[in-house]
Motif scaffolding. Sequence first.
Motif, PDB file in Angstrom:
ATOM      1  N   THR A   1      15.794  -7.728  -0.567  1.00 30.02           N
ATOM      2  CA  THR A   1      14.580  -7.120  -0.041  1.00 30.02           C
ATOM      3  C   THR A   1      14.524  -5.698  -0.581  1.00 30.02           C
ATOM      4  OG1 THR A   1      14.704  -8.484   1.950  1.00 30.02           O
ATOM      5  CG2 THR A   1      13.302  -6.521   2.046  1.00 30.02           C
ATOM      6  N   ILE A   2      13.417  -5.387  -1.245  1.00 31.42           N
ATOM      7  CA  ILE A   2      13.259  -4.097  -1.888  1.00 31.42           C
ATOM      8  C   ILE A   2      12.158  -3.327  -1.174  1.00 31.42           C
ATOM      9  CG2 ILE A   2      12.634  -2.920  -4.038  1.00 31.42           C
ATOM     10  CD1 ILE A   2      13.952  -6.409  -4.278  1.00 31.42           C
ATOM     11  N   ASP A   3      12.452  -2.098  -0.776  1.00 32.39           N
ATOM     12  CA  ASP A   3      11.473  -1.218  -0.153  1.00 32.39           C
ATOM     13  C   ASP A   3      10.572  -0.685  -1.267  1.00 32.39           C
ATOM     14  OD1 ASP A   3      10.062   0.989   0.853  1.00 32.39           O
ATOM     15  OD2 ASP A   3      11.714   1.604   2.147  1.00 32.39           O
ATOM     16  N   ALA A   4       9.346  -1.187  -1.346  1.00 35.05           N
ATOM     17  CA  ALA A   4       8.437  -0.842  -2.446  1.00 35.05           C
ATOM     18  C   ALA A   4       8.119   0.651  -2.481  1.00 35.05           C
ATOM     19  CB  ALA A   4       7.150  -1.654  -2.342  1.00 35.05           C
ATOM     20  N   ALA A   5       8.102   1.297  -1.319  1.00 30.30           N
ATOM     21  CA  ALA A   5       7.795   2.736  -1.280  1.00 30.30           C
ATOM     22  C   ALA A   5       8.927   3.582  -1.846  1.00 30.30           C
ATOM     23  CB  ALA A   5       7.488   3.172   0.145  1.00 30.30           C
ATOM     24  N   SER A   6      10.085   2.989  -2.071  1.00 28.05           N
ATOM     25  CA  SER A   6      11.223   3.755  -2.566  1.00 28.05           C
ATOM     26  C   SER A   6      11.237   3.870  -4.088  1.00 28.05           C
ATOM     27  CB  SER A   6      12.540   3.134  -2.072  1.00 28.05           C
ATOM     28  OG  SER A   6      12.844   1.925  -2.742  1.00 28.05           O
ATOM     29  N   ILE A   7      10.150   3.463  -4.752  1.00 28.22           N
ATOM     30  CA  ILE A   7      10.068   3.578  -6.211  1.00 28.22           C
ATOM     31  C   ILE A   7      10.133   5.051  -6.611  1.00 28.22           C
ATOM     32  CG2 ILE A   7       7.521   3.536  -6.232  1.00 28.22           C
ATOM     33  CD1 ILE A   7       9.724   2.088  -8.999  1.00 28.22           C
ATOM     34  N   SER A   8      10.935   5.328  -7.613  1.00 33.67           N
ATOM     35  CA  SER A   8      11.065   6.691  -8.118  1.00 33.67           C
ATOM     36  C   SER A   8      11.125   6.645  -9.641  1.00 33.67           C
ATOM     37  CB  SER A   8      12.329   7.346  -7.560  1.00 33.67           C
ATOM     38  OG  SER A   8      12.501   8.628  -8.132  1.00 33.67           O
ATOM     39  N   THR A   9      10.155   7.301 -10.273  1.00 34.29           N
ATOM     40  CA  THR A   9      10.141   7.398 -11.736  1.00 34.29           C
ATOM     41  C   THR A   9      10.404   8.817 -12.206  1.00 34.29           C
ATOM     42  OG1 THR A   9       7.762   7.852 -11.876  1.00 34.29           O
ATOM     43  CG2 THR A   9       8.455   5.511 -11.904  1.00 34.29           C
ATOM     44  N   GLY A  10      10.569   9.739 -11.242  1.00 28.14           N
ATOM     45  CA  GLY A  10      10.770  11.129 -11.600  1.00 28.14           C
ATOM     46  C   GLY A  10       9.479  11.905 -11.799  1.00 28.14           C
ATOM     47  N   HIS A  11       8.356  11.275 -11.478  1.00 26.75           N
ATOM     48  CA  HIS A  11       7.049  11.915 -11.638  1.00 26.75           C
ATOM     49  C   HIS A  11       6.239  11.614 -10.376  1.00 26.75           C
ATOM     50  CE1 HIS A  11       2.961  12.532 -13.195  1.00 26.75           C
ATOM     51  NE2 HIS A  11       3.527  13.304 -14.131  1.00 26.75           N
TER      52      HIS A  11
ATOM     53  N   GLU B   1       1.162   0.325   1.699  1.00 31.86           N
ATOM     54  CA  GLU B   1       0.621   0.345   3.064  1.00 31.86           C
ATOM     55  C   GLU B   1       0.440  -1.072   3.601  1.00 31.86           C
ATOM     56  OE1 GLU B   1      -2.572   2.911   4.162  1.00 31.86           O
ATOM     57  OE2 GLU B   1      -1.873   4.489   2.814  1.00 31.86           O
ATOM     58  N   SER B   2       0.015  -1.993   2.755  1.00 36.20           N
ATOM     59  CA  SER B   2      -0.181  -3.382   3.180  1.00 36.20           C
ATOM     60  C   SER B   2       1.065  -4.239   2.970  1.00 36.20           C
ATOM     61  CB  SER B   2      -1.331  -4.014   2.392  1.00 36.20           C
ATOM     62  OG  SER B   2      -2.528  -3.312   2.633  1.00 36.20           O
ATOM     63  N   TYR B   3       1.867  -3.904   1.956  1.00 30.77           N
ATOM     64  CA  TYR B   3       3.043  -4.699   1.591  1.00 30.77           C
ATOM     65  C   TYR B   3       4.236  -3.765   1.369  1.00 30.77           C
ATOM     66  CZ  TYR B   3      -0.717  -7.965   0.651  1.00 30.77           C
ATOM     67  OH  TYR B   3      -1.832  -8.749   0.763  1.00 30.77           O
ATOM     68  N   PRO B   4       4.882  -3.333   2.453  1.00 29.39           N
ATOM     69  CA  PRO B   4       5.941  -2.332   2.323  1.00 29.39           C
ATOM     70  C   PRO B   4       7.197  -2.811   1.586  1.00 29.39           C
ATOM     71  CG  PRO B   4       5.768  -3.088   4.590  1.00 29.39           C
ATOM     72  CD  PRO B   4       4.626  -3.703   3.840  1.00 29.39           C
TER      73      PRO B   4
ATOM     74  N   LYS C   1       3.222  12.226  -9.129  1.00 31.18           N
ATOM     75  CA  LYS C   1       1.862  11.686  -9.206  1.00 31.18           C
ATOM     76  C   LYS C   1       1.880  10.212  -9.625  1.00 31.18           C
ATOM     77  CE  LYS C   1      -2.689  12.676 -11.117  1.00 31.18           C
ATOM     78  NZ  LYS C   1      -3.479  13.571 -11.961  1.00 31.18           N
ATOM     79  N   ARG C   2       2.725   9.877 -10.588  1.00 27.41           N
ATOM     80  CA  ARG C   2       2.836   8.481 -11.021  1.00 27.41           C
ATOM     81  C   ARG C   2       3.409   7.623  -9.891  1.00 27.41           C
ATOM     82  NH1 ARG C   2       5.339   8.505 -16.192  1.00 27.41           N
ATOM     83  NH2 ARG C   2       7.211   9.195 -15.135  1.00 27.41           N
ATOM     84  N   ASP C   3       4.426   8.130  -9.186  1.00 29.83           N
ATOM     85  CA  ASP C   3       5.017   7.378  -8.073  1.00 29.83           C
ATOM     86  C   ASP C   3       3.979   7.099  -6.994  1.00 29.83           C
ATOM     87  OD1 ASP C   3       7.379   7.499  -9.476  1.00 29.83           O
ATOM     88  OD2 ASP C   3       8.316   8.981  -8.158  1.00 29.83           O
ATOM     89  N   LYS C   4       3.131   8.080  -6.698  1.00 26.97           N
ATOM     90  CA  LYS C   4       2.061   7.886  -5.707  1.00 26.97           C
ATOM     91  C   LYS C   4       1.113   6.780  -6.171  1.00 26.97           C
ATOM     92  CE  LYS C   4      -1.562  10.241  -3.162  1.00 26.97           C
ATOM     93  NZ  LYS C   4      -2.276  11.495  -2.929  1.00 26.97           N
ATOM     94  N   HIS C   5       0.762   6.770  -7.461  1.00 27.45           N
ATOM     95  CA  HIS C   5      -0.112   5.720  -8.002  1.00 27.45           C
ATOM     96  C   HIS C   5       0.564   4.346  -7.909  1.00 27.45           C
ATOM     97  CE1 HIS C   5      -2.576   3.973 -11.564  1.00 27.45           C
ATOM     98  NE2 HIS C   5      -3.127   3.677 -10.412  1.00 27.45           N
ATOM     99  N   LEU C   6       1.847   4.280  -8.236  1.00 31.83           N
ATOM    100  CA  LEU C   6       2.574   3.008  -8.147  1.00 31.83           C
ATOM    101  C   LEU C   6       2.640   2.489  -6.712  1.00 31.83           C
ATOM    102  CD1 LEU C   6       5.488   3.690 -10.654  1.00 31.83           C
ATOM    103  CD2 LEU C   6       3.603   2.073 -10.945  1.00 31.83           C
ATOM    104  N   ARG C   7       2.703   3.384  -5.749  1.00 32.17           N
ATOM    105  CA  ARG C   7       2.736   2.978  -4.338  1.00 32.17           C
ATOM    106  C   ARG C   7       1.355   2.552  -3.828  1.00 32.17           C
ATOM    107  NH1 ARG C   7       6.043   8.013  -4.008  1.00 32.17           N
ATOM    108  NH2 ARG C   7       8.193   7.257  -4.098  1.00 32.17           N
ATOM    109  N   GLY C   8       0.303   2.896  -4.557  1.00 30.78           N
ATOM    110  CA  GLY C   8      -1.064   2.617  -4.139  1.00 30.78           C
ATOM    111  C   GLY C   8      -1.500   1.192  -4.427  1.00 30.78           C
TER     112      GLY C   8
END
Length: 176
Positions: free
Chosen positions: A65-75, A91-94, A77-84
């Motif tokens: 099980t992977i926490d999708a919000a825990s994505i980190s690319t080091g950027h 928000e719908s699929y954590p 603004k890009r991480d916020k877009h990936l979480r969107g």
Amino acid sequence: MNQSSVRQFLDIAAGKGAWTLDPKASSVKLAARTMWGLVTVKGTFDRVSGQGHVGPDGSISGMLTIDAASISTGHAKRDKHLRGADFFDVESYPEFTIRVAGGTPRGAGVEFRTEFTIKGMTQNIPLTGTVDQFSNDAVTLTVETQIDRAPFGMDWNQMGMIKGRTAVAVRAVFSQ
């Protein structure tokens, strides 16, 4: 490891039973070609959990099980877009999951039957992995594959910037 080592792990009495993922020693990484194939964006999911089971007959099952919000690319603004909503829609699929429904030793590795569920959509994706090391109380598995994002509703690709499939690399360390 070779095929006999994989079979040995599946056959030994100590290998049977329940296994728990060590999240600090494990990793789930991705890499995607972007900027029309000129740049590779790499990311890591910082929070992952899971379990596995080796049956008395050597059968394999498990779940990551992977926490999708825990994505980190080091950027940021890009991480916020990936979480969107264009990508993981946290928000719908954590979380998203990789369920292992079986495995068969093949050559120096294991051919896993898996289901990836991302954004509520499930795809069967066969994977080939390796048992890198094992002892009576720990086992390390690695898997690398290429994933098509589109079947999971992640088809955002402004002006054709993203090229090809997304590479996914999993290093899963389990203990008994």
